[in-house]
Motif scaffolding. Structure first.
Motif, mmCIF file in Angstrom:
data_model
loop_
_atom_site.group_PDB
_atom_site.id
_atom_site.type_symbol
_atom_site.label_atom_id
_atom_site.label_comp_id
_atom_site.label_asym_id
_atom_site.label_seq_id
_atom_site.Cartn_x
_atom_site.Cartn_y
_atom_site.Cartn_z
ATOM 1 N N ASN A 92 -51.425 59.512 6.020
ATOM 2 C CA ASN A 92 -51.321 60.541 4.983
ATOM 3 C C ASN A 92 -51.976 61.873 5.347
ATOM 4 O O ASN A 92 -51.856 62.836 4.582
ATOM 5 C CB ASN A 92 -51.965 60.034 3.680
ATOM 6 C CG ASN A 92 -51.274 58.799 3.134
ATOM 7 O OD1 ASN A 92 -50.060 58.755 3.057
ATOM 8 N ND2 ASN A 92 -52.062 57.804 2.766
ATOM 9 N N THR A 93 -52.643 61.937 6.495
ATOM 10 C CA THR A 93 -53.517 63.089 6.745
ATOM 11 C C THR A 93 -53.423 63.609 8.173
ATOM 12 O O THR A 93 -53.414 62.828 9.135
ATOM 13 C CB THR A 93 -54.991 62.704 6.463
ATOM 14 O OG1 THR A 93 -55.088 62.081 5.179
ATOM 15 C CG2 THR A 93 -55.893 63.928 6.509
ATOM 16 N N TRP A 94 -53.373 64.948 8.296
ATOM 17 C CA TRP A 94 -53.540 65.620 9.583
ATOM 18 C C TRP A 94 -54.995 66.092 9.704
ATOM 19 O O TRP A 94 -55.640 66.376 8.696
ATOM 20 C CB TRP A 94 -52.621 66.835 9.702
ATOM 21 C CG TRP A 94 -51.154 66.554 9.698
ATOM 22 C CD1 TRP A 94 -50.250 66.945 8.763
ATOM 23 C CD2 TRP A 94 -50.405 65.833 10.683
ATOM 24 N NE1 TRP A 94 -48.981 66.514 9.089
ATOM 25 C CE2 TRP A 94 -49.060 65.817 10.270
ATOM 26 C CE3 TRP A 94 -50.746 65.182 11.867
ATOM 27 C CZ2 TRP A 94 -48.047 65.195 10.989
ATOM 28 C CZ3 TRP A 94 -49.743 64.555 12.592
ATOM 29 C CH2 TRP A 94 -48.412 64.564 12.165
ATOM 30 N N LYS A 95 -55.467 66.187 10.937
ATOM 31 C CA LYS A 95 -56.849 66.612 11.163
ATOM 32 C C LYS A 95 -56.917 67.580 12.338
ATOM 33 O O LYS A 95 -56.256 67.388 13.357
ATOM 34 C CB LYS A 95 -57.747 65.398 11.450
ATOM 35 C CG LYS A 95 -59.197 65.744 11.753
ATOM 36 C CD LYS A 95 -60.051 64.501 11.894
ATOM 37 C CE LYS A 95 -59.724 63.728 13.157
ATOM 38 N NZ LYS A 95 -60.643 62.578 13.353
ATOM 39 N N VAL A 96 -57.734 68.652 12.176
ATOM 40 C CA VAL A 96 -57.988 69.613 13.242
ATOM 41 C C VAL A 96 -59.500 69.738 13.388
ATOM 42 O O VAL A 96 -60.213 69.890 12.386
ATOM 43 C CB VAL A 96 -57.381 70.990 12.931
ATOM 44 C CG1 VAL A 96 -57.489 71.902 14.148
ATOM 45 C CG2 VAL A 96 -55.929 70.866 12.489
ATOM 46 N N VAL A 97 -59.992 69.690 14.629
ATOM 47 C CA VAL A 97 -61.436 69.658 14.879
ATOM 48 C C VAL A 97 -61.835 70.774 15.832
ATOM 49 O O VAL A 97 -61.109 71.078 16.788
ATOM 50 C CB VAL A 97 -61.852 68.297 15.476
ATOM 51 C CG1 VAL A 97 -63.349 68.267 15.772
ATOM 52 C CG2 VAL A 97 -61.485 67.162 14.534
ATOM 53 N N THR A 98 -62.982 71.385 15.574
ATOM 54 C CA THR A 98 -63.535 72.378 16.493
ATOM 55 C C THR A 98 -65.035 72.188 16.660
ATOM 56 O O THR A 98 -65.723 71.783 15.718
ATOM 57 C CB THR A 98 -63.277 73.823 16.001
ATOM 58 O OG1 THR A 98 -63.870 74.751 16.908
ATOM 59 C CG2 THR A 98 -63.862 74.063 14.621
ATOM 60 N N GLY A 99 -65.525 72.474 17.866
ATOM 61 C CA GLY A 99 -66.956 72.548 18.098
ATOM 62 C C GLY A 99 -67.438 73.963 17.836
ATOM 63 O O GLY A 99 -66.724 74.795 17.271
ATOM 64 N N PHE A 100 -68.642 74.263 18.294
ATOM 65 C CA PHE A 100 -69.215 75.593 18.056
ATOM 66 C C PHE A 100 -68.688 76.645 19.027
ATOM 67 O O PHE A 100 -68.736 77.838 18.734
ATOM 68 C CB PHE A 100 -70.741 75.528 18.157
ATOM 69 C CG PHE A 100 -71.378 74.732 17.051
ATOM 70 C CD1 PHE A 100 -71.574 75.291 15.804
ATOM 71 C CD2 PHE A 100 -71.765 73.417 17.252
ATOM 72 C CE1 PHE A 100 -72.155 74.567 14.774
ATOM 73 C CE2 PHE A 100 -72.342 72.679 16.236
ATOM 74 C CZ PHE A 100 -72.538 73.253 14.994
ATOM 75 N N SER A 101 -68.204 76.213 20.170
ATOM 76 C CA SER A 101 -67.835 77.196 21.197
ATOM 77 C C SER A 101 -66.443 76.958 21.762
ATOM 78 O O SER A 101 -66.152 77.332 22.888
ATOM 79 C CB SER A 101 -68.871 77.172 22.330
ATOM 80 O OG SER A 101 -68.971 75.871 22.901
ATOM 81 N N ASP A 102 -65.566 76.315 21.001
ATOM 82 C CA ASP A 102 -64.199 76.101 21.478
ATOM 83 C C ASP A 102 -63.212 76.397 20.349
ATOM 84 O O ASP A 102 -63.590 76.786 19.246
ATOM 85 C CB ASP A 102 -64.013 74.669 22.025
ATOM 86 C CG ASP A 102 -64.459 73.600 21.035
ATOM 87 O OD1 ASP A 102 -64.801 73.947 19.900
ATOM 88 O OD2 ASP A 102 -64.473 72.417 21.412
ATOM 89 N N CYS A 103 -61.931 76.267 20.654
ATOM 90 C CA CYS A 103 -60.849 76.456 19.673
ATOM 91 C C CYS A 103 -60.821 77.862 19.079
ATOM 92 O O CYS A 103 -60.273 78.079 18.002
ATOM 93 C CB CYS A 103 -60.953 75.424 18.548
ATOM 94 S SG CYS A 103 -60.760 73.717 19.123
ATOM 95 N N GLY A 104 -61.426 78.822 19.789
ATOM 96 C CA GLY A 104 -61.463 80.183 19.275
ATOM 97 C C GLY A 104 -62.519 80.410 18.211
ATOM 98 O O GLY A 104 -62.564 81.472 17.583
#
Length: 286
Positions: A92-104
């Motif tokens: 039922n769910t999509w997820k997007v993850v980021t750290g402190f210094s990645d993914c823009g």
């Protein structure tokens, strides 16, 4: 001479979709499933609980209910860095993850708080090769306390704080505070906890301050003040205040991203009971 003034009527075909963020019919804005119309009557926002942000010691996580993004390619659900796209957390769910210094992500001070900022991009709904919705983006942020405290008596305890969760359209309710443990050990080898028993005033105490979970490589911490307290007699004394306090035999034993270790000469106060429980608290700078 006659002058005629013409004022074009704004409607769904005015070139701006009547200002509606999603659907427009008969000059009335409406929203897709799992979205609700905002107070302005034009802008749709996720229903409560359908898109949430979790701020944690590792960065930020955005979860989106699939009902809010039907027929949207998960590769087009991403952060500023398109490589950080949605993965399936469950059916039922999509997820997007980021750290402190990645993914823009941008991480630094905003005012007096540490702040992580990024933007969630959501692509259009495509059905049978036909685009049936707009692209849109939602900025989000996580705020962090950069000053926290760890404390313990000779009987140490643990505290775990997993994260701050809130709807992506709402303001973060509280700043995330990193968790730290303060533990007493029996020797400078730091192998055996002094979780039981008592100490003899004048003997060395060995202290370890460490994060409850490993810090991101983007973060460091330092211990800048430590205070000994006897709550029973309302007395306290610093053993560290930026620099070690004279007469405490304070000695740094280790200082890195994993832990700060030090020792000092134990003491009680003149008014303390012989079996007083002494509390040590340390201020930590992220």
């Amino acid at each position: 001479m006659s002058v005629y003034l013409y004022f074009p009527k704004a409607d769904c075909f005015d070139g701006n979709n009547f200002g509606c963020s999603h659907f427009c019919t008969g000059s009335i804005c409406s929203c897709p499933p799992c979205w609700v119309l905002g107070e302005d009557g034009k802008t749709c926002r996720f229903e409560a609980g359908k898109a949430q942000v979790v701020c944690s010691a590792n960065g930020a996580e955005v979860t989106i209910d699939k009902c809010a993004v039907p027929d949207v390619d998960p590769a087009t659900i991403h952060l500023k860095d398109t490589a950080c796209s949605a993965t399936e957390e469950n059916e039922n769910t999509w997820k997007v993850v980021t750290g402190f210094s990645d993914c823009g992500s941008e991480f630094g001070y905003s005012g007096e708080k540490l702040n992580l900022q990024n933007t969630l991009m959501i692509g259009p709904s495509i059905v049978a090769g036909r685009q049936q919705s707009r692209k849109y983006k939602i900025a989000f942020s996580c705020s962090y306390n950069d000053d926290v405290q760890a404390s313990s008596t000779i009987r140490a305890n643990d505290v775990l704080f997993e994260g701050v969760r809130f709807d992506i359209n709402d303001a973060q309710p509280i700043d995330f505070s990193f968790g730290f443990d303060l533990d007493f050990y029996k020797s400078k080898e730091f192998t055996t906890l002094a979780s039981e028993g008592s100490f003899q005033p004048g003997s060395p105490l060995f202290v370890k301050v460490s994060p409850t979970s490993a810090l991101s490589e983007a973060l460091e911490f330092s211990v800048n003040k430590c205070t000994v307290k006897d709550q029973a007699v309302s007395q306290l004394a610093d053993i560290l205040d930026s620099c070690p306090v004279t007469g405490t035999n304070f000695e740094w034993l280790q200082s890195d991203r994993s832990a700060v270790k030090f020792s000092y000469k134990s003491f009680i106060f003149a008014a303390s009971e012989e079996t007083a429980i002494i509390e040590l608290s340390c201020n930590i700078k992220i």
